[in-house]
Design a protein around this motif. Structure first.
Motif, PDB file in Angstrom:
ATOM      1  N   VAL B  35       0.868  -1.240  -0.018  1.00 56.53           N
ATOM      2  CA  VAL B  35       0.121   0.055  -0.005  1.00 56.53           C
ATOM      3  C   VAL B  35       0.922   1.338  -0.113  1.00 56.53           C
ATOM      4  O   VAL B  35       2.007   1.408   0.630  1.00 56.53           O
ATOM      5  N   VAL B  76      -4.074   5.232   3.989  1.00 56.18           N
ATOM      6  CA  VAL B  76      -3.821   4.655   2.816  1.00 56.18           C
ATOM      7  C   VAL B  76      -4.338   5.523   1.654  1.00 56.18           C
ATOM      8  O   VAL B  76      -5.330   5.979   1.491  1.00 56.18           O
ATOM      9  N   GLU B  78      -3.331   4.646  -1.647  1.00 62.51           N
ATOM     10  CA  GLU B  78      -3.718   3.814  -2.610  1.00 62.51           C
ATOM     11  C   GLU B  78      -3.278   2.440  -2.169  1.00 62.51           C
ATOM     12  O   GLU B  78      -2.218   1.996  -1.595  1.00 62.51           O
ATOM     13  N   SER B  79      -3.992   1.416  -2.402  1.00 58.58           N
ATOM     14  CA  SER B  79      -3.861  -0.066  -2.055  1.00 58.58           C
ATOM     15  C   SER B  79      -3.774  -1.010  -3.076  1.00 58.58           C
ATOM     16  O   SER B  79      -4.794  -1.200  -4.045  1.00 58.58           O
ATOM     17  N   LYS B  80      -2.958  -1.908  -2.891  1.00 62.45           N
ATOM     18  CA  LYS B  80      -2.859  -3.097  -3.756  1.00 62.45           C
ATOM     19  C   LYS B  80      -2.757  -4.238  -2.967  1.00 62.45           C
ATOM     20  O   LYS B  80      -2.111  -5.180  -3.163  1.00 62.45           O
ATOM     21  N   SER B  81      -3.571  -4.032  -1.938  1.00 60.02           N
ATOM     22  CA  SER B  81      -3.592  -5.278  -1.088  1.00 60.02           C
ATOM     23  C   SER B  81      -5.259  -5.425  -0.432  1.00 60.02           C
ATOM     24  O   SER B  81      -6.040  -4.189  -0.500  1.00 60.02           O
ATOM     25  N   PHE B  84      -6.511  -3.685   2.934  1.00 55.32           N
ATOM     26  CA  PHE B  84      -6.596  -2.218   3.030  1.00 55.32           C
ATOM     27  C   PHE B  84      -7.151  -1.572   1.968  1.00 55.32           C
ATOM     28  O   PHE B  84      -7.051  -1.989   0.761  1.00 55.32           O
ATOM     29  N   SER B  85      -8.168  -0.398   2.418  1.00 60.21           N
ATOM     30  CA  SER B  85      -8.710   0.227   1.178  1.00 60.21           C
ATOM     31  C   SER B  85      -8.183   1.778   1.374  1.00 60.21           C
ATOM     32  O   SER B  85      -7.781   2.051   2.749  1.00 60.21           O
ATOM     33  N   LYS B  86      -8.348   2.422   0.382  1.00 62.56           N
ATOM     34  CA  LYS B  86      -7.849   3.961   0.357  1.00 62.56           C
ATOM     35  C   LYS B  86      -8.889   4.764   1.523  1.00 62.56           C
ATOM     36  O   LYS B  86      -9.977   4.388   1.861  1.00 62.56           O
ATOM     37  N   ASP B  88      -8.210   4.124   4.786  1.00 62.39           N
ATOM     38  CA  ASP B  88      -7.967   3.593   6.253  1.00 62.39           C
ATOM     39  C   ASP B  88      -6.793   4.204   6.852  1.00 62.39           C
ATOM     40  O   ASP B  88      -5.711   4.618   6.292  1.00 62.39           O
ATOM     41  N   GLU B 104       1.853  -5.094   3.176  1.00 61.57           N
ATOM     42  CA  GLU B 104       0.675  -5.219   4.075  1.00 61.57           C
ATOM     43  C   GLU B 104       0.684  -5.598   5.303  1.00 61.57           C
ATOM     44  O   GLU B 104       0.152  -5.297   6.296  1.00 61.57           O
ATOM     45  N   LYS B 109      -4.368  -1.504  10.956  1.00 60.11           N
ATOM     46  CA  LYS B 109      -5.538  -0.414  11.036  1.00 60.11           C
ATOM     47  C   LYS B 109      -5.770  -0.089  12.539  1.00 60.11           C
ATOM     48  O   LYS B 109      -5.555  -0.832  13.475  1.00 60.11           O
TER      49      LYS B 109
END
Lengths: 335, 335
Positions: B35, B76, B78-81, B84-86, B88, B104, B109
Motif C-alpha cells: 500500500v 492509505v 492507494e492500496s494493492k492489498s 486495506f482500502s484507500k 484507512d 501489508e 488499522k
C-alpha cells in the motif's frame, strides 16, 4: 572466668585491632530451659563488617561495648533443657566468647558424624545456603549458559560455581591469587578463572566468555563488577550478594552507572540476603548435603586456631587471604 | 517528489541539525500486496537516540544516509492489498518521509473514531504499553505503597503515575518545570511532585516519601535516580525503562554504585523494553483503552506542526520541553 570480644569503636574504613577489646567475664550458669555451651568453632564473615556500622541494614548493628556475635558451633557443657544433653554439638548465633548460656530455642543440634562440625558453618550452613538460594532463585542458570562468579574461591563463591556446574553451565570464576585460580580450575572444575590482581579483568572476561554472560553472581562489587555489565546477554540475571570491595569505603563508592546496560539487555539485578529464604532452609540444606555426600560439592576452610586469633581471622577477610570459608577453631569437639 | 529525513552523522553527544539531512525522493508506487501511505503523525521518542549510535542494543542502529524510522500514523492513499482500502488509518514503523510504500504485513488499522489517531502513538501505543507492562510486571505496586516516577510528565511517566494511582498507591512524580508539577498534581492527581531543576531532590524526595519508596520507575537515570536508592524499602522494585539524562553522554556516566543499597534492602532492578511483552500487547491495549474511556487515564501531547519541523521536535526531547507525548503532525486525517 572466660574471654569475650567486644566492639569498642565503629570502624572508620578498614577495621583494626583498636576497634575491638578482649574482656574477661564470669561464666554464667544455665537456668531452666537454658544450656551452657562451650564454643568450638566461630564463623567470621564479611557481612559482619556492615553490622559494625551504625544505621539501618538488614540486620541490627552491633552495640558498642558489647560482645560481637556470629554463627558458632559449640558443645553442650551443662543442660537444663529437656531437648539437649551434655556433649550435644549445636549451632547458633552466639557471642564471640568461650562459653555461652542460651535459651534452648536459640540453638539446634547438628550431626557431626554425617559431616564435620565446621561444615555446618560453611557449605551446609549460611554460606552454602546463600550460594544455593541466590544462584538458583535469582540467577536461575540454564544448561549451556555462562555463569560468572566473583569472590569465586570464597565460602559463597566456590559453592555458587559448583552448583552452576551441576546445573550444566559454563563457569568462570574471578579471584585474587594464582593459588586460588588453580584451586578453581583444578579442584572445582571451573571452566576458566581470572586473577584480578594480575590480569586485565575486562579483557580476560571477554576472552573467557565468548558467548557473553548470562548470570553474574556478585560478591565483591567495585571495578570487578563493572567489567561484567558490557558483556551481559539479553535477559541476564545478577544476584547481588556482597560488595566486599566497598565495605570499608569511607568515601562514596563511584562507578559507571548500570542503568543503560540493564535497559539494553533487559537484565535483572537483585539484592538478597539468605534470611529471605529462611522458610526453605531445610530444602536447601538437604540438597547441599546430598551433593556433598555424592562428591559433587567440595569445600575448603581457612582455619585459624585459637580463640585469641578470632580478630585476626576477621581482619584477614579484607586482605583476600582466605580460601573457602574462614573459621576460627577454638577447641576440639569432645567425643 | 517527496521529502525524507536521513541520518548523515552518528551524533557525538547531543544531536544537532547537522546530523540530519532532508532529501528529495520520488514517491514509489505500490506493487501487489503493498500500500501507499501518506504520513499523518510521526512519533519522536528518546530511545531513537540510541539507534543513532553504532553498536549492539535491543534494536538495530539506523544506517547512515538512509531514512530514519519510528512509529507513524498514516492514511492509505492507494492500496494493492485486499486487507486495506484507500482512506484507512494505519499504524506502522515507517520512515520519516511524507509517503511510504509498505507491505501489508507491516501495518495495522487503527480506529480513529474510538480515540484520536495520535493516541495510538502514545497512551494506546508503545509509550502506554511501556508504562503498563513495566509498572505492573516489574514494579508490581500494591495498595498503599509509595511509587516514585521520574520523567513523570513525559509520555511514559504520566501513564505510569496514573496506573499506580488506579492500583491504590501513593504516587510521587519528578519533573523539570513548575508547569509540569502543576499538571501532575492538579490534572493527574499525583500525591506529590518534585521540580528537579529548582528543588534539592534528595531532600524533597525524603519529605515526599515519609514511608520510604517501594517502586521507582526509572526514566531518566543520572543524579535523580541516585537520590532514590537511600530511600528504598525492603523488597523494593525498580523497572529501568530509560536513562535520557545519559543518552547524549560522551564521557562515562559515573555515579554512586547501587549494589550496597540493593543488598541492604533485597531490592530488584530490572531493565526492560516494551518488546519483551509483545505477545501481550492486545491485553495491555484493551485495559488502557478501558481506563481511557472511563476517564481514569488522561494524556497530553506536545504536537509540532509540519513535516519540516520533525527534527526540531526530536531535538526538543533532550531539552525537557515536552509535556506528555511528543508528536509531529504532518497532515490532517481525511474523513
Amino acid at each position: 572466668m572466660q574471654k569475650k570480644i567486644h566492639l569498642i569503636n565503629r570502624p572508620k574504613g578498614t577495621p583494626t585491632h583498636d576497634d575491638f577489646k578482649v574482656v574477661e567475664a564470669p561464666i554464667d550458669s544455665p537456668e531452666q530451659g537454658e544450656v551452657l555451651i562451650r564454643t568450638k568453632y566461630i564463623s567470621v564473615d564479611p557481612y559482619l563488617r556492615g553490622r559494625m556500622n551504625e544505621g539501618k541494614s538488614y540486620v541490627e548493628p552491633f552495640k558498642l561495648d558489647e560482645v560481637i556475635s556470629s554463627a558458632v558451633i559449640g558443645q553442650v557443657e551443662e543442660s537444663k533443657s529437656d531437648r539437649f544433653s551434655k556433649g550435644d554439638v549445636v549451632l547458633g548465633a552466639l557471642g564471640w566468647q568461650e562459653y555461652s548460656v542460651v535459651k534452648e530455642d536459640a540453638i539446634r543440634k547438628v550431626d557431626h558424624h554425617q559431616a564435620p562440625a565446621s561444615a555446618y558453618l560453611s557449605v551446609l550452613g549460611m554460606t552454602g545456603l546463600t550460594a544455593y538460594f541466590g544462584l538458583l532463585e535469582i540467577g536461575k542458570p540454564q544448561e549451556g549458559e555462562t555463569v560468572v562468579v566473583s569472590g569465586a574461591a570464597g565460602a559463597v563463591g566456590s559453592v555458587v560455581g559448583q552448583i552452576a556446574k551441576i546445573k550444566g553451565a559454563r563457569v568462570v570464576g574471578i579471584a585474587g591469587s594464582d593459588e586460588k585460580i588453580s584451586y578453581l580450575k583444578d579442584e572445582l572444575g571451573f571452566d576458566a578463572a581470572i586473577n584480578y590482581k594480575t590480569q586485565d579483568v575486562p579483557k580476560a572476561l571477554e576472552e573467557a566468555c565468548p558467548n557473553g554472560i548470562d548470570v553474574y553472581f556478585e560478591n565483591v562489587g567495585g571495578e570487578i563488577g563493572d567489567a561484567v555489565f558490557p558483556l551481559l546477554n539479553n535477559f541476564a540475571r545478577i544476584p547481588v550478594c556482597g560488595a566486599i570491595s566497598s565495605y570499608n569505603n569511607v568515601d562514596q563508592d563511584l562507578g559507571p552507572r548500570v542503568q543503560g546496560h540493564l535497559i539494553k539487555t533487559s537484565s535483572l539485578m537483585q539484592g538478597f540476603t539468605v534470611g529471605n529464604y529462611s522458610s526453605r532452609f531445610g530444602e536447601g540444606a538437604k540438597e547441599l548435603a546430598g551433593w556433598l555426600s555424592e562428591g559433587k560439592l567440595k569445600y575448603e576452610e581457612t582455619v585459624t586456631e585459637g580463640f585469641d586469633h578470632t580478630i585476626d581471622a576477621f581482619l584477614d577477610l579484607f586482605k583476600g587471604a582466605n580460601l573457602g570459608k574462614a573459621i576460627v577453631k577454638v577447641d576440639e569437639i569432645q567425643e
